[in-house]
Structures are given as structure tokens and as C-alpha cells.
Design a protein around this motif. Structure first.
Motif, PDB file in Angstrom:
ATOM      1  N   ALA A  49       0.836  -1.211   0.000  1.00 64.69           N
ATOM      2  CA  ALA A  49       0.000   0.000   0.000  1.00 64.69           C
ATOM      3  C   ALA A  49       0.856   1.240   0.000  1.00 64.69           C
ATOM      4  O   ALA A  49       0.436   2.295  -0.475  1.00 64.69           O
ATOM      5  N   GLN A  50       2.064   1.115   0.566  1.00 59.09           N
ATOM      6  CA  GLN A  50       2.930   2.292   0.639  1.00 59.09           C
ATOM      7  C   GLN A  50       3.796   2.428  -0.602  1.00 59.09           C
ATOM      8  O   GLN A  50       4.557   3.355  -0.726  1.00 59.09           O
ATOM      9  N   ALA A  51       3.706   1.431  -1.503  1.00 59.67           N
ATOM     10  CA  ALA A  51       4.476   1.548  -2.732  1.00 59.67           C
ATOM     11  C   ALA A  51       3.856   2.644  -3.576  1.00 59.67           C
ATOM     12  O   ALA A  51       2.776   3.143  -3.299  1.00 59.67           O
ATOM     13  N   VAL A  52       4.486   2.954  -4.655  1.00 60.63           N
ATOM     14  CA  VAL A  52       4.027   4.056  -5.483  1.00 60.63           C
ATOM     15  C   VAL A  52       2.671   3.697  -6.068  1.00 60.63           C
ATOM     16  O   VAL A  52       2.543   2.724  -6.795  1.00 60.63           O
ATOM     17  N   VAL A  69       2.547  15.598  -0.856  1.00 61.07           N
ATOM     18  CA  VAL A  69       3.421  16.346   0.046  1.00 61.07           C
ATOM     19  C   VAL A  69       2.811  16.451   1.437  1.00 61.07           C
ATOM     20  O   VAL A  69       3.526  16.516   2.436  1.00 61.07           O
ATOM     21  N   GLY A  70       1.514  16.425   1.554  1.00 59.13           N
ATOM     22  CA  GLY A  70       0.854  16.529   2.851  1.00 59.13           C
ATOM     23  C   GLY A  70       1.202  15.381   3.780  1.00 59.13           C
ATOM     24  O   GLY A  70       1.111  15.506   4.998  1.00 59.13           O
ATOM     25  N   GLN A  71       1.583  14.231   3.222  1.00 65.41           N
ATOM     26  CA  GLN A  71       1.931  13.089   4.065  1.00 65.41           C
ATOM     27  C   GLN A  71       3.304  13.236   4.721  1.00 65.41           C
ATOM     28  O   GLN A  71       3.627  12.505   5.642  1.00 65.41           O
ATOM     29  N   LEU A  72       4.107  14.178   4.234  1.00 62.58           N
ATOM     30  CA  LEU A  72       5.448  14.343   4.793  1.00 62.58           C
ATOM     31  C   LEU A  72       5.421  14.898   6.216  1.00 62.58           C
ATOM     32  O   LEU A  72       6.264  14.572   7.021  1.00 62.58           O
ATOM     33  N   GLY A  73       4.448  15.730   6.514  1.00 66.12           N
ATOM     34  CA  GLY A  73       4.375  16.314   7.856  1.00 66.12           C
ATOM     35  C   GLY A  73       5.319  17.510   7.985  1.00 66.12           C
ATOM     36  O   GLY A  73       6.113  17.808   7.117  1.00 66.12           O
ATOM     37  N   GLN A  74       5.206  18.213   9.108  1.00 64.19           N
ATOM     38  CA  GLN A  74       6.023  19.386   9.369  1.00 64.19           C
ATOM     39  C   GLN A  74       7.256  18.993  10.175  1.00 64.19           C
ATOM     40  O   GLN A  74       7.164  18.220  11.112  1.00 64.19           O
ATOM     41  N   ARG A  75       8.372  19.585   9.814  1.00 65.00           N
ATOM     42  CA  ARG A  75       9.594  19.331  10.568  1.00 65.00           C
ATOM     43  C   ARG A  75       9.625  20.255  11.771  1.00 65.00           C
ATOM     44  O   ARG A  75       9.349  21.435  11.657  1.00 65.00           O
ATOM     45  N   LYS A  76       9.972  19.735  12.908  1.00 64.81           N
ATOM     46  CA  LYS A  76      10.017  20.540  14.119  1.00 64.81           C
ATOM     47  C   LYS A  76      11.471  20.850  14.450  1.00 64.81           C
ATOM     48  O   LYS A  76      12.319  19.967  14.431  1.00 64.81           O
ATOM     49  N   PHE A  77      11.728  22.117  14.741  1.00 62.79           N
ATOM     50  CA  PHE A  77      13.085  22.564  15.039  1.00 62.79           C
ATOM     51  C   PHE A  77      13.267  22.699  16.536  1.00 62.79           C
ATOM     52  O   PHE A  77      12.360  23.081  17.269  1.00 62.79           O
TER      53      PHE A  77
END
Length: 197
Positions: free
Chosen positions: A58-61, A68-76
């Protein structure tokens, strides 16, 4: 003359052959480049990977686009500081308390007052003359002075070196006027140097 013509023909023949060989080499290189370009094949996209059970992951292409929404936000980390802040290498100015500000303002005002004050009046240079002696003949008096290896003889009212005028002479001193500033100066006479001629 014939030997020269033969050498000239031989040289032209060699140059002509070299030119023909160069043209053939250029044509061969161009044909090789065209063949290389024609043989390139497009790359086919990879098929979805299969897991050990045979089902596609399911996670394959799933399609060609990535969400891009699945990437999430990076927290600093807040300790890392602000990434895009401007940095300067100049040292920070120390904080100035009100007392120091008052002292600085006072010094600045004093400096401005000194700058605005009129400069002191010019003064004549110190006398460099040495008294050598004097000569008296009736009512006329001559004074003998020396300065920087030069000897001067002057009577009262006469100029010395265009900068000084001899005003008075007595047994204790000689009075001169420094003409550029119209300032009087006195040269003291030592008792040992006083003499009459």
C-alpha cells in the motif's frame, strides 16, 4: 627553376592529402555521434514492488505524484536558534546606565564649547638673539647682536632681519619689537657681557 617547381608541387600535394584526410575523419566522427544518439532507448517506469505474499504494498508508489501533505512538518529545536536570522560579527555595545550617559553628554558639551571658543592669540617666537655689546658715540648708540652665526649691528629705530626693530637700550636690557605681531620683547643683558667700545 624546375627543381623549385617540383618542390612546390610536392608540398601542395601533401597539403591537399592532409586536407582530404581531415574531412574524412570529420565525416566519420559525425556519423558515429548520430548512431550513438539513435541507439538510446527510453527507460520504462518500475512496476510496483510485491511483498512476500504477492500483494502490492500500500505504501508503494500508487501513482506518479507524491502527496506532500503526508510528509508532515519538521520541528526545530528552539535551542538551535533562528535559522534565517541575520548575523553580525561586530561586538554588541555595552548597556549604558543614566549616570554614564550624563558624563558622556557633559564631555561632549565641553568638547563642543572648546571647539567654538576662539583660538588663543598668536605669540611671538622666543628671542634667539645674543647680546654681544654696544657702542656709544655722542647721542648715537649701536647694538651688536648675534643669531644663528649671523652678526647684526643696529641703531635705535632700525630693523633687524626684517622681523625685529630695535626700540631701546640700557645697561640691563635691550627692547625689540617683533614686527609681524607688533609685540615687544626684552633681551636681558648679563653684567659680564656689558661693555663699551
Amino acid at each position: 627553376m624546375n627543381a623549385m617547381d617540383a618542390a612546390e608541387k610536392k608540398r601542395k600535394t601533401i597539403i591537399g592529402l592532409a586536407l582530404v584526410a581531415t574531412l574524412i575523419a570529420v565525416v566519420l566522427v559525425e556519423e558515429e555521434e548520430e548512431a550513438t544518439v539513435d541507439s538510446a532507448q527510453p527507460v520504462a517506469p518500475k512496476k510496483a514492488l510485491r511483498t512476500a505474499t504477492g500483494k502490492s504494498s500500500a505504501q508503494a508508489v500508487q501513482n506518479d505524484n507524491l502527496d506532500v501533505g503526508q510528509l508532515g512538518q519538521r520541528k526545530f529545536d528552539p535551542q538551535a536558534g533562528e535559522l534565517f536570522a541575520t548575523t553580525t560579527w561586530a561586538p554588541k555595545r555595552p548597556q549604558i546606565n543614566p549616570e554614564q550617559q550624563a558624563i558622556i553628554a557633559k564631555k561632549r558639551a565641553e568638547a563642543e564649547a572648546r571647539a567654538k571658543a576662539s583660538p588663543p592669540a598668536p605669540t611671538p617666537p622666543p628671542l634667539q638673539f645674543k647680546y654681544i655689546g654696544k657702542a656709544i658715540e655722542g647721542n648715537r648708540i649701536w647694538v651688536f647682536l648675534a643669531q644663528d652665526g649671523e652678526n647684526y649691528i643696529a641703531r635705535i629705530g632700525e630693523k633687524i632681519d626684517e622681523k625685529y626693530r630695535l626700540d631701546t637700550v640700557n645697561d640691563e636690557s635691550v627692547t625689540l619689537t617683533y614686527l609681524p605681531l607688533n609685540a615687544k620683547q626684552t633681551l636681558t643683558i648679563n653684567d659680564q657681557q656689558t661693555g663699551r667700545f
